[in-house]
Design a protein around this motif. Structure first.
Motif, short mmCIF file in Angstrom:
data_model
loop_
_atom_site.label_atom_id
_atom_site.label_comp_id
_atom_site.label_asym_id
_atom_site.label_seq_id
_atom_site.Cartn_x
_atom_site.Cartn_y
_atom_site.Cartn_z
N GLU A 1 0.53 -0.76 -0.07
CA GLU A 1 -0.32 -0.19 -0.12
C GLU A 1 0.93 1.17 0.00
OE1 GLU A 1 -2.88 -0.38 -0.63
OE2 GLU A 1 -2.55 -2.74 -0.22
N ASP A 2 2.23 1.23 -0.10
CA ASP A 2 2.45 2.56 0.35
C ASP A 2 3.51 3.18 -0.79
OD1 ASP A 2 4.90 4.28 1.34
OD2 ASP A 2 6.53 2.76 1.72
N LYS A 3 3.03 4.17 -1.04
CA LYS A 3 3.11 4.94 -2.50
C LYS A 3 4.02 6.13 -2.48
CE LYS A 3 -1.13 2.55 -3.94
NZ LYS A 3 -0.42 1.64 -5.19
N MET A 4 4.68 6.42 -3.70
CA MET A 4 5.31 6.68 -3.09
C MET A 4 5.78 8.05 -4.71
SD MET A 4 7.57 7.04 -0.51
CE MET A 4 9.13 8.08 -0.87
N LYS A 5 4.99 8.06 -5.65
CA LYS A 5 5.53 8.87 -6.38
C LYS A 5 5.63 10.14 -6.81
CE LYS A 5 3.64 7.28 -10.65
NZ LYS A 5 3.14 6.95 -11.69
N HIS A 6 4.43 10.90 -5.69
CA HIS A 6 4.13 11.94 -5.39
C HIS A 6 4.60 12.85 -4.18
CE1 HIS A 6 1.17 12.10 -8.99
NE2 HIS A 6 0.48 10.86 -7.22
N ASP A 7 5.80 11.92 -3.55
CA ASP A 7 6.96 11.83 -2.38
C ASP A 7 7.96 12.94 -3.28
OD1 ASP A 7 7.06 13.85 -0.53
OD2 ASP A 7 7.65 11.23 0.77
N LEU A 8 8.48 12.81 -4.28
CA LEU A 8 9.44 12.57 -4.98
C LEU A 8 10.04 13.87 -5.41
CD1 LEU A 8 9.45 9.53 -7.12
CD2 LEU A 8 10.65 9.66 -5.15
N GLU A 9 10.97 14.31 -4.33
CA GLU A 9 11.52 15.81 -4.68
C GLU A 9 13.10 15.86 -5.27
OE1 GLU A 9 9.86 18.08 -0.48
OE2 GLU A 9 12.04 18.18 -1.16
N LEU A 10 13.21 14.36 -5.71
CA LEU A 10 14.19 14.93 -5.79
C LEU A 10 14.38 13.90 -6.68
CD1 LEU A 10 17.25 15.32 -2.88
CD2 LEU A 10 16.18 16.56 -4.43
N PHE A 11 15.28 12.91 -7.52
CA PHE A 11 15.47 11.52 -8.46
C PHE A 11 15.98 10.93 -8.01
CE2 PHE A 11 16.89 9.10 -11.90
CZ PHE A 11 15.47 8.87 -12.73
N PRO A 12 16.12 9.91 -7.57
CA PRO A 12 16.13 8.94 -6.62
C PRO A 12 17.10 7.74 -7.25
CG PRO A 12 14.09 7.65 -6.82
CD PRO A 12 14.41 9.27 -7.26
N PHE A 13 17.27 7.89 -8.32
CA PHE A 13 17.99 6.81 -9.22
C PHE A 13 19.30 6.32 -10.38
CE2 PHE A 13 13.21 5.65 -9.68
CZ PHE A 13 13.03 4.66 -8.41
N VAL A 14 20.00 6.14 -10.57
CA VAL A 14 21.40 6.50 -11.54
C VAL A 14 20.85 7.58 -12.86
CG1 VAL A 14 22.93 5.70 -12.89
CG2 VAL A 14 22.67 5.12 -10.96
N LYS A 15 21.20 8.76 -12.48
CA LYS A 15 21.32 9.75 -13.75
C LYS A 15 22.38 9.75 -14.98
CE LYS A 15 19.10 12.71 -10.37
NZ LYS A 15 20.13 14.35 -9.18
N ILE A 16 21.44 9.53 -16.02
CA ILE A 16 22.28 9.66 -17.26
C ILE A 16 23.02 11.22 -17.97
CG2 ILE A 16 22.76 8.23 -19.73
CD1 ILE A 16 22.32 6.65 -17.83
N LYS A 17 24.48 11.25 -17.71
CA LYS A 17 24.79 12.57 -18.56
C LYS A 17 25.76 11.94 -19.35
CE LYS A 17 26.81 14.17 -14.38
NZ LYS A 17 27.22 14.81 -13.38
N PRO A 18 24.75 12.44 -20.40
CA PRO A 18 26.01 12.32 -21.83
C PRO A 18 26.98 13.19 -22.49
CG PRO A 18 23.33 11.92 -22.69
CD PRO A 18 22.98 11.98 -21.19
N ARG A 19 27.80 13.00 -22.38
CA ARG A 19 28.66 13.49 -22.24
C ARG A 19 30.69 13.22 -22.38
NH1 ARG A 19 28.53 11.83 -17.95
NH2 ARG A 19 30.23 11.85 -15.72
#
Length: 454
Positions: free
Chosen positions: A412-430
């Motif tokens: 029953e735990d929901k988190m989608k609307h509580d995310l102020e930060l992106f908690p996963f690996v961020k891909i930065k093409p460079r």
């Protein structure tokens, strides 16, 4: 004549204990039933006895002197200064500022803070001679102790590129800074990068020592002190032994350069085992990790707020994290005894085994050209990835348990609307010189699947 209680009992040897255990196993194999292997290939026995010890780990830890450190990310200078003042008033003893922009008004940031005899760490996301010289003058003026935590090799490993400097390489810039300042500790080792990326404990120790050895070999002036920024995992006794083995081996290597070279350990709980679902369990994880850090001999501990993965910095999360350390220090008596792990045969055994395995790996790195060479050719990343994959497989098969995530999850735990930060690996093409070492949490894939189903 008075006698002690123990005089009424005969001593029991380790051989007798083992025979008793084998009898109680009722035919089951001793080695397969009660001995388990760690990711570092260390066999953990059901008991440890003094008659099996010919030597113990020689390491001094001043657990009673550990300091409570507060992390502050500097974006708005006025708000960060006010936050720093507030955290000092509420029990923080040291501060660690993360600064991304060299145009940050550091004079304004520090002018109203009570910094006399206080240690302040600066995690700088750039390298600037003028900025560090300014810090040096402020530290003298305020009679403070500033650690700049400059780590070009760590930046290179994490980002894939060196710091941008004006017509000089990063080591030359460090040498210029060293000559231009008098009151600062400059060099730091980002051991947390290896832990959060999935390296096992032996790799973490060996890589951080080889990392440090690059600075000792390449800098003209030997640093007076090196700060190891350590991430502490959840394997309680192994993590205590990790910090002890790290300090012991560093002292061994440092003696070849400068016997007075000091090792300063700033510890923080790992992010690798933290979760966004059932996030209150993170408080239990960080509590035991902070305990490991203190008992292992960290000079300072900066706790990780339970909501750090998905919330921006906030007063409530900071206060809870700081209070965990205040309870450990002032109510749990963790500040009363130095060398608290001394006499524990289990911890002594783990310390010696981790030290021996790490030293062997360190020597292998040096024999094959050194840490930077292996970082450039991808060997370090490859070895870390192999360890990370093994740990991930254990998590996916539920042999490594994160309560509330891969075992006993609350559907029953929901988190989608509580995310102020992106908690996963961020891909930065460079474009990069090497493939960066990427930090990744164990629960990321499972959490992403749950978020998609909300």
């Amino acid at each position: 004549m008075p006698t002690t209680l123990f005089e009424d009992f005969n001593p029991v040897s380790s051989k007798q204990w083992k025979q008793k255990i084998q009898f109680e196993l009722d035919g089951a194999d001793y080695n397969e039933t009660v001995i388990w292997n760690s990711p570092e290939d260390i066999q953990v026995k059901p008991f440890y006895h003094r008659d099996e010890f010919s030597k113990v780990a020689s390491v001094e830890t001043k657990a009673a002197d550990f300091k409570i450190c507060q992390n502050i990310f500097v974006y708005d200078v006025e708000k960060s200064a006010q936050r720093a003042l507030n955290t000092i008033e509420r029990g923080a003893e040291n501060l660690r500022f993360t600064i991304e922009n060299e145009k940050t008004d550091v004079q304004k940031l520090l002018q109203n803070l009570p910094l006399e005899n206080r240690i302040v760490y600066f995690n700088l996301k750039f390298i600037s001679i003028d900025f560090v010289k300014l810090l040096d003058s402020i530290s003298i003026q305020k009679k403070a102790v500033f650690y700049c935590n400059l780590d070009p090799i760590g930046h290179f490993a994490r980002e894939g590129n060196w710091f941008v400097t004006a017509d000089k390489n990063n080591f030359e810039t460090l040498d210029i800074i060293s000559k231009s300042t008098t009151n600062l500790s400059l060099v730091s080792i980002d051991l947390g990068l290896y832990q959060n990326s999935g390296a096992n404990i032996t790799q973490q120790i060996a890589y951080s020592l080889a990392h440090a050895n690059e600075y000792l070999n390449r800098l003209i002036a030997t640093p007076k002190q090196i700060v190891f920024q350590v991430s502490v995992g959840t394997n309680y006794f192994f993590e205590i032994a990790k910090l002890r083995a790290l300090r012991m081996l560093f002292n061994l290597i440092a003696n070849e350069y400068n016997p007075d070279l000091k090792c300063h350990i700033l510890a923080t709980p790992t992010k690798r085992n933290k979760t966004i679902y059932d996030y209150n369990v993170n408080m239990l994880r960080t509590t035991t990790e902070c305990m490991s850090a203190i008992l292992g001999g960290a000079d300072a501990v900066a706790n990780l707020p339970y909501d750090a993965l998905y919330h921006k910095d906030n007063e409530f999360g900071d206060r809870i994290a700081r209070n965990q350390l205040l309870v450990l220090k002032h109510e749990s008596y963790f500040d009363k005894v130095n060398n608290p792990a001394d006499g524990s045969y289990y911890i002594e055994s783990l310390t010696m085994q981790l030290a021996e395995k790490s030293l062997t790996l360190f020597k292998d790195i040096e024999a094959n050209g050194g840490f930077l060479k292996l970082l450039n050719d991808g060997t370090i990343k490859k070895k870390i990835q192999e360890s990370a994959n093994k740990e991930q497989a254990l998590f996916d098969s539920k042999k490594e348990v994160l309560l509330g995530t891969n075992k006993y999850p609350n559907k029953e735990d929901k988190m989608k609307h509580d995310l102020e930060l992106f908690p996963f690996v961020k891909i930065k093409p460079r474009k990069t010189l090497i493939t960066p070492i990427i930090e990744k949490r164990l629960a990321e894939k499972m959490e992403q699947e749950r978020l998609e189903q909300e």
